[in-house]
Scaffold this motif. Structure first.
Motif, PDB file in Angstrom:
ATOM      1  N   UNK A  65       1.087  -1.059   0.010  1.00  0.00           N
ATOM      2  CA  UNK A  65      -0.125  -0.069  -0.071  1.00  0.00           C
ATOM      3  C   UNK A  65       0.843   1.135   0.054  1.00  0.00           C
ATOM      4  N   UNK A  66       1.949   1.165   0.592  1.00  0.00           N
ATOM      5  CA  UNK A  66       2.970   2.336   0.910  1.00  0.00           C
ATOM      6  C   UNK A  66       3.395   2.499  -0.452  1.00  0.00           C
ATOM      7  N   UNK A 126       2.988   6.194  -2.663  1.00  0.00           N
ATOM      8  CA  UNK A 126       4.100   6.832  -3.117  1.00  0.00           C
ATOM      9  C   UNK A 126       4.233   7.089  -4.865  1.00  0.00           C
ATOM     10  N   UNK A 127       3.660   5.807  -5.337  1.00  0.00           N
ATOM     11  CA  UNK A 127       3.883   6.025  -7.037  1.00  0.00           C
ATOM     12  C   UNK A 127       2.737   7.128  -7.407  1.00  0.00           C
ATOM     13  N   UNK A 142       0.366  18.811  -3.179  1.00  0.00           N
ATOM     14  CA  UNK A 142      -0.541  17.808  -3.506  1.00  0.00           C
ATOM     15  C   UNK A 142      -0.063  16.606  -2.765  1.00  0.00           C
ATOM     16  N   UNK A 143       1.114  16.330  -2.578  1.00  0.00           N
ATOM     17  CA  UNK A 143       1.597  14.841  -2.201  1.00  0.00           C
ATOM     18  C   UNK A 143       1.102  14.672  -0.996  1.00  0.00           C
ATOM     19  N   UNK A 144       0.887  13.377  -0.299  1.00  0.00           N
ATOM     20  CA  UNK A 144       0.143  13.014   0.840  1.00  0.00           C
ATOM     21  C   UNK A 144       1.263  12.189   1.373  1.00  0.00           C
ATOM     22  N   UNK A 161       6.230  12.148   0.677  1.00  0.00           N
ATOM     23  CA  UNK A 161       6.329  12.171  -0.861  1.00  0.00           C
ATOM     24  C   UNK A 161       6.098  10.950  -1.849  1.00  0.00           C
ATOM     25  N   UNK A 162       7.129  10.750  -2.595  1.00  0.00           N
ATOM     26  CA  UNK A 162       7.141   9.686  -3.370  1.00  0.00           C
ATOM     27  C   UNK A 162       8.075   8.653  -2.839  1.00  0.00           C
ATOM     28  N   UNK A 163       8.509   8.597  -1.545  1.00  0.00           N
ATOM     29  CA  UNK A 163       9.391   7.461  -1.086  1.00  0.00           C
ATOM     30  C   UNK A 163       8.683   7.050   0.132  1.00  0.00           C
TER      31      UNK A 163
END
Length: 626
Positions: A171-172, A176-177, A218-220, A233-235
């Protein structure tokens, strides 16, 4: 041409709005879907010199109807509900083990002590002796079975943690993707993609609890209930399982990052993983410890009384039950290879609570493993002066010796129920008789009456020696010539590890003889004492009986299970309310969509009529110049 352009633009706008309504209706049952709405705006007008003439309508945005506050509230309630449902489901299974007559201890417990009572009525009976051994074996088996079921639940917790860690990582990574896809352009993100991300975050928080925080662009970012980052972010972070430092067979969650693995505080976890950890800490471990405490105190008390009796061979009794030693586990990070050997010093003082023992280089300290509260500790740890904490004696190894910083986990009763067994197999070895008996000489002239003899010290070397109590007069007596001792009616006389109450008024020269009980005796003195041991107040400083402890165990488990169920039911109401609040904003209302569809259909038809009118106008011009 302007009329045709206006009609065509309106037709396209209403068609796209109708598509949005259709999309809403199609996803009415899609979990996590947020309804969408087409935003209309006028096209830029044209300046003809005499003024501006409008050019119709256009779709400026397909807006996702969502409220961040309602979504956050739903996340919080969902994580807590997952935790409580996990805790309640597993707790109810433990409750069923202890409350169901087919699996609990109570029935076989009663049958065992009933068989002891039957033996006291016929102490030399072979059938009664064989039945007592059979009932004892059944009781010991039930203790082991129950402990085995609890151990199986502990294994399920391990499996749940492993499977949960894998799902959390999946899920993580997906969240991130999506964060990477959105990048810094939240306004340009697809509403369906945002719904998908919110749904994944909801599932992730259901496993770990925690919160989701939107960063600039907008990153969660998602964090566990304990504040550990799962997605930044995307990590994505990576969760794994590691062995407990005291109990390698037990797993715990850990965060793996940049080549290092950091165990998470299991008490701060939320969601399903938090429910598993809480079940293990607040239900499973206490139930196993209390079940073991009941087994230890019952076996220890019964053994002590059985050793004070005599069997049919004329020998003193031996231990009736066998028990494993209390468990002591060294911490995986200990610098030395030192060990501690534990044994039961006082069964009545055992609480069953796990203790952490620490050596600072000069002395030892003990604290409760669950709360960290200090526990009284005495002794130095040698064989002559062992450490004593909570009724358990501990002897430290000398080769190698402990060093500063060494830690050990003491589990006084956790393994007791798993190892209890019947120590004897020969029915004739049951010590139903009192080892000594008393009688009054037939030549006595006084009214002295000898009461029942009690063994107060079965280890006394002179216990089985014959003894004569002789009265010099009504107020004085000797024991085997020693004395004289003062006497008053009703007085307890003690010697050689036994005691007896003598009442009445003995006369001078009266004698009372205490002699060893012979082989094959039908004496039931010790069996009568054994039959009543279930009511003996031996726990918690002599305030709780064995029956009370067994009943307390069932009540403790049942109460904890009910409390977990009540909490889960209450949280379900809270979650349903949060879900309703979110759906009132973001959910699809079919009545509303039907009304919108009808309105847009009429507008579409009107736009089509505009195009038809424009075509008629164009044909009229062509006919005029043809």
């Amino acid at each position: 041409m302007s009329v045709l352009s206006t009609g065509t633009g309106a037709l396209i706008a209403f068609q796209r709005a109708l598509s949005t309504v259709s999309h809403n209706v199609a996803n009415v049952n899609t979990e996590g879907y947020s309804r969408q709405r087409a935003e209309f705006a006028t096209r830029s007008p044209t300046d003809y010199g005499y003024g501006y003439v409008g050019n119709g309508v256009k779709i400026t945005d397909i807006q996702r109807i969502a409220d961040q506050l309602a979504t956050s509230r739903l996340l919080d309630s969902g994580g807590e509900l997952a935790r409580l449902q996990q805790l309640s489901g597993l707790s109810n299974r433990v409750d069923a083990l202890f409350s169901d007559t087919a699996t609990n201890v109570s029935g076989l417990w009663s049958s065992f002590f009933d068989s002891v009572s039957a033996l006291s009525s016929n102490a030399a009976g072979t059938a009664e002796r064989q039945d007592m051994l059979a009932q004892a074996g059944a009781l010991a088996t039930r203790f082991r079975q129950l402990d085995g079921q609890l151990q199986a639940l502990d294994g399920e917790v391990n499996s749940g943690l492993v499977a949960g860690a894998q799902e959390i990582n999946r899920l993580a990574a997906e969240i991130a993707r999506i964060n990477g896809t959105i990048g810094g352009n939240l306004a340009g993100a697809s509403p369906d993609l945002l719904d998908r991300r919110d749904q994944l975050v909801s599932e992730l928080v259901g496993y770990t609890g925690g919160t989701a925080v939107t960063q600039d662009g907008g990153m969660l970012n998602v964090f566990t209930a304990g504040g550990q980052p799962l997605v930044v972010g995307n990590q994505p972070s990576t969760l794994t399982t590691t062995a407990d430092p005291y109990r390698p067979q037990r797993l715990q969650l850990a965060l793996s990052s940049q080549g290092t693995t950091v165990p998470l505080d299991q008490r701060s976890l939320g969601g399903r993983m938090g429910g598993l950890a809480e079940f293990r800490a607040t239900m499973l471990d206490p139930a196993m410890a209390e079940l073991g405490r009941v087994a230890v105190t019952m076996a220890d008390t019964f053994n002590a009384s059985h050793r004070a009796g005599m069997d049919l061979y004329g020998d003193m009794g031996v231990d009736f039950f066998t028990l494993p030693a209390p468990r002591v586990n060294a911490h995986a990070g200990n610098a030395s290879g030192a060990s501690l050997q534990a044994s039961v010093a006082d069964a009545g003082a055992i609480t069953g609570q796990d203790l952490v023992l620490r050596f600072d280089g000069t002395g030892w300290t003990a604290t409760r493993a669950d709360t960290g509260v200090a526990v009284p500790l005495s002794g130095t740890g040698t064989a002559a002066d062992p450490l004593v904490a909570g009724g358990i004696a501990l002897v430290t190894s000398t080769a190698p010796p402990p060093v500063a910083g060494d830690r050990f986990l003491l589990q006084p009763t956790a393994a007791a129920a798993a190892g209890i067994a019947v120590a004897i197999s020969d029915p004739s070895r049951i010590a139903a008789a009192s080892p000594v008996s008393g009688s009054a000489d037939l030549d006595n002239t006084g009214s002295g009456v000898l009461g029942a003899i009690k063994v107060v010290d079965a280890a006394d070397a002179a216990l089985l020696d014959d003894a004569v109590i002789e009265f010099l007069d009504a107020g004085q007596f000797t024991i085997d010539g020693a004395g004289p001792f003062a006497f008053a009616p009703g007085q307890t006389i003690s010697a050689n590890g036994w005691s007896v109450t003598l009442d009445g008024a003995p006369a001078a020269g009266d004698q009372f003889r205490i002699v060893r009980t012979g082989p094959r005796s039908g004496n039931n003195g010790n069996a009568a004492l054994l039959a009543n041991l279930d009511d003996a107040r031996v726990l918690n400083g002599g305030t709780i009986s064995l029956n009370g402890a067994l009943g307390g165990l069932t009540t403790m488990v049942g109460s904890a299970a009910r409390q977990a169920q009540y909490s889960a039911d209450a949280q379900q109401v809270i979650h349903d309310d949060a879900q309703a609040a979110r759906d009132s904003i973001s959910g699809v209302n079919l009545d509303e969509e039907a009304a919108n569809m009808l309105k847009l259909q009429q507008a579409y038809q009107a736009a089509a009529q505009i195009i038809s009118t424009a075509d008629t106008m164009f044909q009229s011009i062509l006919n005029a110049v043809r």
